[in-house]
Design an enzyme around this catalytic site. Structure first.
Site, PDB file in Angstrom:
ATOM      1  N   TYR A 137      48.408  55.003  -1.645  1.00  0.00           N
ATOM      2  CA  TYR A 137      47.937  54.252  -0.495  1.00  0.00           C
ATOM      3  C   TYR A 137      46.344  54.156  -0.587  1.00  0.00           C
ATOM      4  O   TYR A 137      45.908  55.429  -0.274  1.00  0.00           O
ATOM      5  CB  TYR A 137      48.640  54.371   0.650  1.00  0.00           C
ATOM      6  N   VAL A 165      60.573  45.152   9.251  1.00  0.00           N
ATOM      7  CA  VAL A 165      60.730  46.070  10.416  1.00  0.00           C
ATOM      8  C   VAL A 165      61.499  45.696  11.584  1.00  0.00           C
ATOM      9  O   VAL A 165      62.393  46.267  12.143  1.00  0.00           O
ATOM     10  CB  VAL A 165      59.199  46.133  11.335  1.00  0.00           C
ATOM     11  N   LYS A 213      48.772  59.601   1.012  1.00  0.00           N
ATOM     12  CA  LYS A 213      47.705  58.820   1.497  1.00  0.00           C
ATOM     13  C   LYS A 213      46.303  58.962   0.742  1.00  0.00           C
ATOM     14  O   LYS A 213      46.284  59.478  -0.294  1.00  0.00           O
ATOM     15  CB  LYS A 213      47.132  59.735   2.797  1.00  0.00           C
ATOM     16  N   VAL A 243      55.574  42.106  14.100  1.00  0.00           N
ATOM     17  CA  VAL A 243      55.043  40.964  13.767  1.00  0.00           C
ATOM     18  C   VAL A 243      53.974  41.175  12.681  1.00  0.00           C
ATOM     19  O   VAL A 243      53.196  42.151  12.900  1.00  0.00           O
ATOM     20  CB  VAL A 243      54.309  40.142  14.968  1.00  0.00           C
ATOM     21  N   LEU A 244      53.636  40.441  11.588  1.00  0.00           N
ATOM     22  CA  LEU A 244      52.765  40.570  10.800  1.00  0.00           C
ATOM     23  C   LEU A 244      52.237  39.227  10.309  1.00  0.00           C
ATOM     24  O   LEU A 244      53.151  38.458   9.799  1.00  0.00           O
ATOM     25  CB  LEU A 244      53.353  41.606   9.296  1.00  0.00           C
ATOM     26  N   ASP A 283      49.288  49.167  13.804  1.00  0.00           N
ATOM     27  CA  ASP A 283      48.436  49.426  12.724  1.00  0.00           C
ATOM     28  C   ASP A 283      47.728  48.369  12.266  1.00  0.00           C
ATOM     29  O   ASP A 283      46.607  48.294  11.569  1.00  0.00           O
ATOM     30  CB  ASP A 283      49.105  50.059  11.385  1.00  0.00           C
ATOM     31  N   ALA A 308      50.674  54.919  15.039  1.00  0.00           N
ATOM     32  CA  ALA A 308      50.582  54.222  13.931  1.00  0.00           C
ATOM     33  C   ALA A 308      51.068  54.698  12.630  1.00  0.00           C
ATOM     34  O   ALA A 308      51.209  53.831  11.466  1.00  0.00           O
ATOM     35  CB  ALA A 308      48.869  54.095  13.811  1.00  0.00           C
ATOM     36  N   ASN A 309      51.452  55.931  12.498  1.00  0.00           N
ATOM     37  CA  ASN A 309      52.072  56.278  11.218  1.00  0.00           C
ATOM     38  C   ASN A 309      53.716  57.161  11.557  1.00  0.00           C
ATOM     39  O   ASN A 309      54.044  58.162  11.404  1.00  0.00           O
ATOM     40  CB  ASN A 309      51.425  57.357  10.705  1.00  0.00           C
ATOM     41  N   ASP A 323      61.252  34.974  16.250  1.00  0.00           N
ATOM     42  CA  ASP A 323      60.389  34.941  14.977  1.00  0.00           C
ATOM     43  C   ASP A 323      59.789  33.421  14.963  1.00  0.00           C
ATOM     44  O   ASP A 323      60.760  32.603  15.372  1.00  0.00           O
ATOM     45  CB  ASP A 323      61.163  35.225  13.728  1.00  0.00           C
ATOM     46  N   HIS A 338      44.249  51.543   1.199  1.00  0.00           N
ATOM     47  CA  HIS A 338      43.639  50.824   2.490  1.00  0.00           C
ATOM     48  C   HIS A 338      42.255  50.731   2.546  1.00  0.00           C
ATOM     49  O   HIS A 338      41.528  50.945   3.522  1.00  0.00           O
ATOM     50  CB  HIS A 338      44.383  51.365   3.929  1.00  0.00           C
TER      51      HIS A 338
HETATM   52  N1  LIG Z   1      53.356  51.847  13.078  1.00  0.00           N
HETATM   53  C1  LIG Z   1      53.953  52.120  11.730  1.00  0.00           C
HETATM   54  O1  LIG Z   1      54.053  53.356  11.477  1.00  0.00           O
HETATM   55  C2  LIG Z   1      54.264  51.067  10.927  1.00  0.00           C
HETATM   56  C3  LIG Z   1      55.216  51.232   9.660  1.00  0.00           C
HETATM   57  C4  LIG Z   1      55.332  50.268   8.693  1.00  0.00           C
HETATM   58  C5  LIG Z   1      54.850  49.178   9.056  1.00  0.00           C
HETATM   59  N2  LIG Z   1      54.295  48.924  10.253  1.00  0.00           N
HETATM   60  C6  LIG Z   1      53.540  47.383  10.519  1.00  0.00           C
HETATM   61  O2  LIG Z   1      54.659  46.635  10.905  1.00  0.00           O
HETATM   62  C7  LIG Z   1      54.158  45.498  11.003  1.00  0.00           C
HETATM   63  C8  LIG Z   1      55.465  44.558  10.425  1.00  0.00           C
HETATM   64  O3  LIG Z   1      55.648  44.756   9.172  1.00  0.00           O
HETATM   65  P1  LIG Z   1      56.704  44.167   8.163  1.00  0.00           P
HETATM   66  O4  LIG Z   1      56.824  44.919   6.910  1.00  0.00           O
HETATM   67  O5  LIG Z   1      57.991  43.877   9.091  1.00  0.00           O
HETATM   68  O6  LIG Z   1      56.216  42.637   7.968  1.00  0.00           O
HETATM   69  P2  LIG Z   1      56.989  41.306   7.426  1.00  0.00           P
HETATM   70  O7  LIG Z   1      56.051  40.554   6.889  1.00  0.00           O
HETATM   71  O8  LIG Z   1      58.263  41.634   6.557  1.00  0.00           O
HETATM   72  O9  LIG Z   1      57.480  40.747   8.859  1.00  0.00           O
HETATM   73  C9  LIG Z   1      56.612  40.207   9.660  1.00  0.00           C
HETATM   74  C10 LIG Z   1      57.226  39.085  10.429  1.00  0.00           C
HETATM   75  O10 LIG Z   1      56.529  38.671  11.492  1.00  0.00           O
HETATM   76  C11 LIG Z   1      56.907  37.439  12.029  1.00  0.00           C
HETATM   77  N3  LIG Z   1      55.773  36.615  12.597  1.00  0.00           N
HETATM   78  C12 LIG Z   1      54.533  36.079  12.378  1.00  0.00           C
HETATM   79  N4  LIG Z   1      54.005  35.549  13.205  1.00  0.00           N
HETATM   80  C13 LIG Z   1      54.864  35.572  14.307  1.00  0.00           C
HETATM   81  C14 LIG Z   1      55.080  35.317  15.720  1.00  0.00           C
HETATM   82  N5  LIG Z   1      53.905  34.428  16.282  1.00  0.00           N
HETATM   83  N6  LIG Z   1      56.314  35.347  16.253  1.00  0.00           N
HETATM   84  C15 LIG Z   1      57.335  36.024  15.826  1.00  0.00           C
HETATM   85  N7  LIG Z   1      57.113  36.526  14.615  1.00  0.00           N
HETATM   86  C16 LIG Z   1      56.084  36.211  13.917  1.00  0.00           C
HETATM   87  C17 LIG Z   1      56.728  36.585  10.370  1.00  0.00           C
HETATM   88  O11 LIG Z   1      57.401  35.513  10.296  1.00  0.00           O
HETATM   89  C18 LIG Z   1      57.549  37.960   9.787  1.00  0.00           C
HETATM   90  O12 LIG Z   1      58.987  37.625   9.563  1.00  0.00           O
HETATM   91  C19 LIG Z   1      52.945  45.338  10.085  1.00  0.00           C
HETATM   92  O13 LIG Z   1      51.830  45.245  10.894  1.00  0.00           O
HETATM   93  C20 LIG Z   1      53.261  46.580   9.385  1.00  0.00           C
HETATM   94  O14 LIG Z   1      51.996  47.066   9.044  1.00  0.00           O
HETATM   95  C21 LIG Z   1      53.834  49.859  11.108  1.00  0.00           C
END
Ligand SMILES: NC(=O)c1ccc[n+]([C@@H]2O[C@H](COP(=O)([O-])OP(=O)(O)OC[C@H]3O[C@@H](n4cnc5c(N)ncnc54)[C@H](O)[C@@H]3O)[C@@H](O)[C@H]2O)c1
Length: 368
Positions: A92, A177, A73, A237-238, A268, A297-298, A196, A94
């Protein structure tokens, strides 16, 4: 090089930056590794294991006194006193969300290489992937638990049993994810729908699951329909560099089943569910309109033994390059160069400069 591995002191953080195996690899290459006493305990790794791997067990100040400090962190306020010119910090960071740390890194002159901005040529962020894999695989697991009656859920078993239908899991977003969540939900026997906007992601899942999951284009109408039959909705989603769009909106909640569950992993980045707010492992869920919300969030923090190894597997190759070449490694590896956020009081990462209206020093100028 002298490498320091301090104990993580952020609340409830049990990961450690390097495993004993990684320490052994660094030591075999001639580096001196200083591990803070007790640094690995949260991940089930003892001081004896580190000592056997060739580490010297030290106090916090000595670990931070190394040439390069590898962490999990970002430094928190009480660690700022260790920041100094000439220190290479690999962790990390951020920074775009942390003005105080940005200022502390710039004032001290630390060379800060951030895991989350190390970027391969195809745009992927290799040091974010392992934590997304962990969180994605956890999502159906925590969702299944939240669906239990005693947890406020509807009291359905994700996989059903012979003669009783399985639960329905809807995954919004099919990236790292989402595809990991879908994999585990399928493994648990659920009926799985994945949405997606990226057709290639849906093609990929359609190919590998051979009809075992339903793929659907992500648009308002399809999401509105999917949430009505979902027992568990997983938000994944991201949109890189932006807040997540609110795809599951407040007005959809009354159309969902009483006791259904939302796990918004994207919390997050603000979450893709309008009603999500960040929660903790100690109190992970709350209910709105009869729908259980999970917004930790983690998430990987709950499984430090897995997360520590998953992270270290990916960071070690970069750590080895930095240990062998110092900042010269950035000239050898463009992916690693993209990780540089601060050096000698200069800010080198555009996203952070934009976030705070600070002057940006182009990476090329620093590398030259
Ligand atoms: N809560 C936690 O502990 C934790 C841990 C790891 C990652 N995350 C978060 O999870 C999220 C996803 O991360 P990731 O690594 O899978 O990202 P990624 O980029 O691999 O995947 C994101 C997906 O979202 C899709 N997308 C974009 N707009 C969309 C929409 N309108 N409808 C449907 N799909 C859509 C993209 O096409 C992509 O396939 C991020 O915000 C990341 O920070 C959270």
């Amino acid at each position: 090089m002298i490498i320091g591995i301090p104990k993580e002191i952020k609340t409830l953080e049990n990961r450690v930056a390097m495993t004993p195996g990684a320490v052994e690899t660094l030591a075999r290459r001639g580096h001196a590794v200083l591990v803070e006493t007790g640094a690995g305990l949260g991940s089930g790794l003892t001081d004896e294991q580190y000592a056997a791997a060739g580490a010297k067990l030290v106090g916090a100040a000595e670990a931070w006194g190394a040439d390069m400090v590898i962490k999990v962190k970002e430094p928190i306020a009480c660690e700022y006193k260790y920041l100094r010119k000439g220190l290479l910090l690999f962790t990390y960071l951020h920074l775009a969300a942390d003005r105080a740390l940005t200022d502390a890194l710039l004032a001290s002159g630390v060379a800060g290489v951030a895991y989350e901005t190390v970027q391969l040529r195809d745009g992927t962020l290799p040091l974010l992937v392992p934590m997304s894999e962990v969180a994605g695989r956890m999502a159906p697991q925590v969702g299944a638990h939240a669906l239990e009656k005693s947890q406020g859920g509807r009291g359905v078993l994700l996989g059903g049993v012979p003669g009783v239908p399985q639960a329905s899991v809807v995954v919004v977003g099919a990236g790292v994810v989402g595809s990991n969540a879908a994999k585990i939900a399928v493994g648990m026997g659920a009926q799985v729908t994945v949405l997606d906007v990226n057709h290639a992601r849906l093609q990929y899942l359609d190919d590998i699951y051979q009809g075992r999951i339903v793929t659907s284009a992500s648009n308002e109408a399809n999401i509105r329909k999917a949430v009505t039959y979902a027992d568990l909705v997983i938000g994944a989603v991201l949109i890189p560099g932006a807040k997540a769009p609110h795809l599951v909106t407040r007005d959809m909640l009354p159309t969902m089943k009483e006791g259904s569950v939302i796990v918004d992993v994207a919390v997050d980045q603000g979450g893709c569910v309008e009603t999500i707010k960040a929660t903790t492992h100690a109190a992970p869920t709350y209910v709105i309109d009869g729908v259980v919300h999970y917004g930790v969030a983690n998430m990987p923090g709950a499984v430090p033994r897995t997360s520590t190894y998953a992270l270290c597997n990916q960071t070690l190759p970069y750590a080895l390059k930095l240990a062998a070449n110092g900042l010269g490694a950035l000239r050898l590896d463009p992916a690693l160069a993209a990780g540089l956020n601060t050096v000698d009081g200069k800010l080198t990462y555009a996203g952070v400069a934009e976030a705070f209206g600070l002057e940006l020093t182009p990476l090329a100028a620093v590398l030259a």
